[in-house]
Design an enzyme around this catalytic site. Sequence first.
Site, PDB file in Angstrom:
ATOM      1  N   TYR A   1       0.836  -1.207   0.000  1.00  0.00           N
ATOM      2  CA  TYR A   1       0.000   0.000   0.000  1.00  0.00           C
ATOM      3  C   TYR A   1       0.861   1.243   0.000  1.00  0.00           C
ATOM      4  O   TYR A   1       2.078   1.187   0.205  1.00  0.00           O
ATOM      5  CB  TYR A   1      -0.953  -0.014   1.202  1.00  0.00           C
ATOM      6  CG  TYR A   1      -0.323   0.315   2.547  1.00  0.00           C
ATOM      7  CD1 TYR A   1       0.482  -0.607   3.201  1.00  0.00           C
ATOM      8  CD2 TYR A   1      -0.540   1.549   3.151  1.00  0.00           C
ATOM      9  CE1 TYR A   1       1.044  -0.311   4.439  1.00  0.00           C
ATOM     10  CE2 TYR A   1       0.016   1.858   4.390  1.00  0.00           C
ATOM     11  CZ  TYR A   1       0.807   0.927   5.028  1.00  0.00           C
ATOM     12  OH  TYR A   1       1.365   1.219   6.248  1.00  0.00           O
TER      13      TYR A   1
ATOM     14  N   ARG B   1       8.387   4.473  -4.293  1.00  0.00           N
ATOM     15  CA  ARG B   1       8.396   3.484  -3.208  1.00  0.00           C
ATOM     16  C   ARG B   1       7.398   2.368  -3.484  1.00  0.00           C
ATOM     17  O   ARG B   1       7.656   1.196  -3.172  1.00  0.00           O
ATOM     18  CB  ARG B   1       8.090   4.159  -1.871  1.00  0.00           C
ATOM     19  CG  ARG B   1       8.230   3.178  -0.714  1.00  0.00           C
ATOM     20  CD  ARG B   1       8.118   3.856   0.624  1.00  0.00           C
ATOM     21  NE  ARG B   1       6.809   4.443   0.811  1.00  0.00           N
ATOM     22  CZ  ARG B   1       6.515   5.282   1.801  1.00  0.00           C
ATOM     23  NH1 ARG B   1       7.440   5.652   2.670  1.00  0.00           N
ATOM     24  NH2 ARG B   1       5.306   5.779   1.924  1.00  0.00           N
TER      25      ARG B   1
ATOM     26  N   ARG C   1      -7.690 -20.435  -2.429  1.00  0.00           N
ATOM     27  CA  ARG C   1      -6.694 -20.320  -1.368  1.00  0.00           C
ATOM     28  C   ARG C   1      -5.581 -21.365  -1.485  1.00  0.00           C
ATOM     29  O   ARG C   1      -5.850 -22.556  -1.492  1.00  0.00           O
ATOM     30  CB  ARG C   1      -7.375 -20.437   0.007  1.00  0.00           C
ATOM     31  CG  ARG C   1      -6.424 -20.154   1.164  1.00  0.00           C
ATOM     32  CD  ARG C   1      -7.145 -20.162   2.503  1.00  0.00           C
ATOM     33  NE  ARG C   1      -6.215 -19.814   3.565  1.00  0.00           N
ATOM     34  CZ  ARG C   1      -5.386 -20.681   4.151  1.00  0.00           C
ATOM     35  NH1 ARG C   1      -5.385 -21.950   3.780  1.00  0.00           N
ATOM     36  NH2 ARG C   1      -4.557 -20.278   5.096  1.00  0.00           N
TER      37      ARG C   1
ATOM     38  N   HIS D   1      -1.147 -21.197  -0.397  1.00  0.00           N
ATOM     39  CA  HIS D   1      -0.124 -20.263   0.073  1.00  0.00           C
ATOM     40  C   HIS D   1       0.789 -19.759  -1.045  1.00  0.00           C
ATOM     41  O   HIS D   1       1.063 -18.570  -1.136  1.00  0.00           O
ATOM     42  CB  HIS D   1       0.716 -20.905   1.176  1.00  0.00           C
ATOM     43  CG  HIS D   1      -0.020 -21.058   2.469  1.00  0.00           C
ATOM     44  ND1 HIS D   1      -1.070 -21.923   2.633  1.00  0.00           N
ATOM     45  CD2 HIS D   1       0.144 -20.442   3.659  1.00  0.00           C
ATOM     46  CE1 HIS D   1      -1.527 -21.835   3.875  1.00  0.00           C
ATOM     47  NE2 HIS D   1      -0.806 -20.937   4.518  1.00  0.00           N
TER      48      HIS D   1
ATOM     49  N   LYS E   1       6.484  -1.782   1.962  1.00  0.00           N
ATOM     50  CA  LYS E   1       5.268  -1.245   2.583  1.00  0.00           C
ATOM     51  C   LYS E   1       4.125  -2.240   2.370  1.00  0.00           C
ATOM     52  O   LYS E   1       3.223  -2.026   1.551  1.00  0.00           O
ATOM     53  CB  LYS E   1       4.948   0.144   2.023  1.00  0.00           C
ATOM     54  CG  LYS E   1       4.059   0.979   2.935  1.00  0.00           C
ATOM     55  CD  LYS E   1       4.119   2.443   2.559  1.00  0.00           C
ATOM     56  CE  LYS E   1       3.117   3.316   3.288  1.00  0.00           C
ATOM     57  NZ  LYS E   1       3.252   3.356   4.734  1.00  0.00           N
TER      58      LYS E   1
ATOM     59  N   LEU F   1      11.004   1.393   7.134  1.00  0.00           N
ATOM     60  CA  LEU F   1      10.405   1.851   5.884  1.00  0.00           C
ATOM     61  C   LEU F   1      11.153   3.104   5.428  1.00  0.00           C
ATOM     62  O   LEU F   1      11.414   3.986   6.252  1.00  0.00           O
ATOM     63  CB  LEU F   1       8.927   2.194   6.110  1.00  0.00           C
ATOM     64  CG  LEU F   1       8.179   2.525   4.826  1.00  0.00           C
ATOM     65  CD1 LEU F   1       7.804   1.237   4.087  1.00  0.00           C
ATOM     66  CD2 LEU F   1       6.936   3.344   5.100  1.00  0.00           C
TER      67      LEU F   1
HETATM   68  N1  PDD Z   1       2.780   5.118   7.518  1.00  0.00           N
HETATM   69  N2  PDD Z   1       7.424   3.779   9.051  1.00  0.00           N
HETATM   70  C1  PDD Z   1       6.275   3.081   8.990  1.00  0.00           C
HETATM   71  C2  PDD Z   1       6.236   1.710   9.577  1.00  0.00           C
HETATM   72  C3  PDD Z   1       5.135   3.640   8.376  1.00  0.00           C
HETATM   73  O1  PDD Z   1       4.001   2.928   8.294  1.00  0.00           O
HETATM   74  C4  PDD Z   1       5.205   4.955   7.851  1.00  0.00           C
HETATM   75  C5  PDD Z   1       4.045   5.598   7.168  1.00  0.00           C
HETATM   76  C6  PDD Z   1       6.421   5.654   7.949  1.00  0.00           C
HETATM   77  C7  PDD Z   1       6.609   7.035   7.385  1.00  0.00           C
HETATM   78  O2  PDD Z   1       6.641   7.021   5.986  1.00  0.00           O
HETATM   79  P1  PDD Z   1       6.126   8.271   5.120  1.00  0.00           P
HETATM   80  O3  PDD Z   1       6.886   9.448   5.594  1.00  0.00           O
HETATM   81  O4  PDD Z   1       6.440   7.909   3.731  1.00  0.00           O
HETATM   82  O5  PDD Z   1       4.643   8.397   5.380  1.00  0.00           O
HETATM   83  C8  PDD Z   1       7.513   5.029   8.553  1.00  0.00           C
HETATM   84  C9  PDD Z   1       1.590   5.547   6.809  1.00  0.00           C
HETATM   85  C10 PDD Z   1       1.324   7.004   6.921  1.00  0.00           C
HETATM   86  C11 PDD Z   1       0.423   4.679   7.240  1.00  0.00           C
HETATM   87  O6  PDD Z   1       0.645   3.484   7.388  1.00  0.00           O
HETATM   88  O7  PDD Z   1      -0.690   5.187   7.401  1.00  0.00           O
END
Ligand code: PDD
Length: 284
Positions: free
Chosen positions: A33, A52, A101, A103, A150, A208
Amino acid sequence: MSHIAYVNGRYVPLRKAQVHVEDRGFQFADGVYEVFPVYAGRIVNQDWHMQRLAQSLQGLRMGWPLAPGVLNMILPEMLRRNGVTNGGMIYLQITRGVSPRNHAFPGGKVKPTLVIMARAVNMAARHAQAETGVRVITVPENRWPRRDIKSVSLLPNMLAKQQAAEQGASEALYVNDRGIVTEGASSTFWIVRPDGVLMTHPLGHDILPGVTRRVVLEIAREKGLKVEEREFTLAEAVKAREAFLTSATNFVMPVTQIDGQILGNGAPGDLSLSLRRAYIERIE
Ligand code: PDD
């Protein structure tokens, strides 16, 4: 105004937006996401978020559901259809698609599922929160070792956030078995050392690669601040002069307490607030 979601090629009212019960996102959290910030009605750092997303897709060996150029055009259309004219966010999720389903990856050609939503965010409330700062707690690092992807597998993050909420805190910081603070459950974590050096965890598989992190680093270096992308411990963090979080939805958010221990004088730090102002100026 009713909310409109984008689901696999169609704009539909949110209450009618559906995905299949055998979607691999639902059964295996097999997806990725992105959260795109929206400020003054415009998408912020769109290219970095798309870049990203490409890396996350590649990390899970998934393809694009649509050409990135087409996606780039759907995003502003989502703002228009949802009446997001001021602050807000776009949530975009891609899963490996629908398949009986099993894996292992489905054989043959399975179309990825694409869902996009757009929402207004109460910016005044966020700004007010930045004036007082937020409290955070710490939790043991219990996530998988590829935190740079992500992925929608957010079970540990969600549980950590719930624990924070139950303790009256806004965020949970992960501390690994070496005592290193990696990042927040949904944010990047930063400290300002007593000697004024700004520090955040280095990139790699452990965190991340935050888009806000990247922009704030750029701003800090332009301001001539001393910056170190280096590991630091929880013991160093609680002795910090200032601390803050960065994320797409919070921009730069001062932290005033870690596990009930007050940082500095208990108020948002000057450097944190000036970086917040500079970040907002940049995205304006
Ligand atoms: N989260 N680390 C983690 C684990 C995150 O989920 C996020 C962002 C960040 C910061 O990344 P960025 O600056 O690109 O938003 C760091 C988003 C906002 C969310 O999960 O809602």
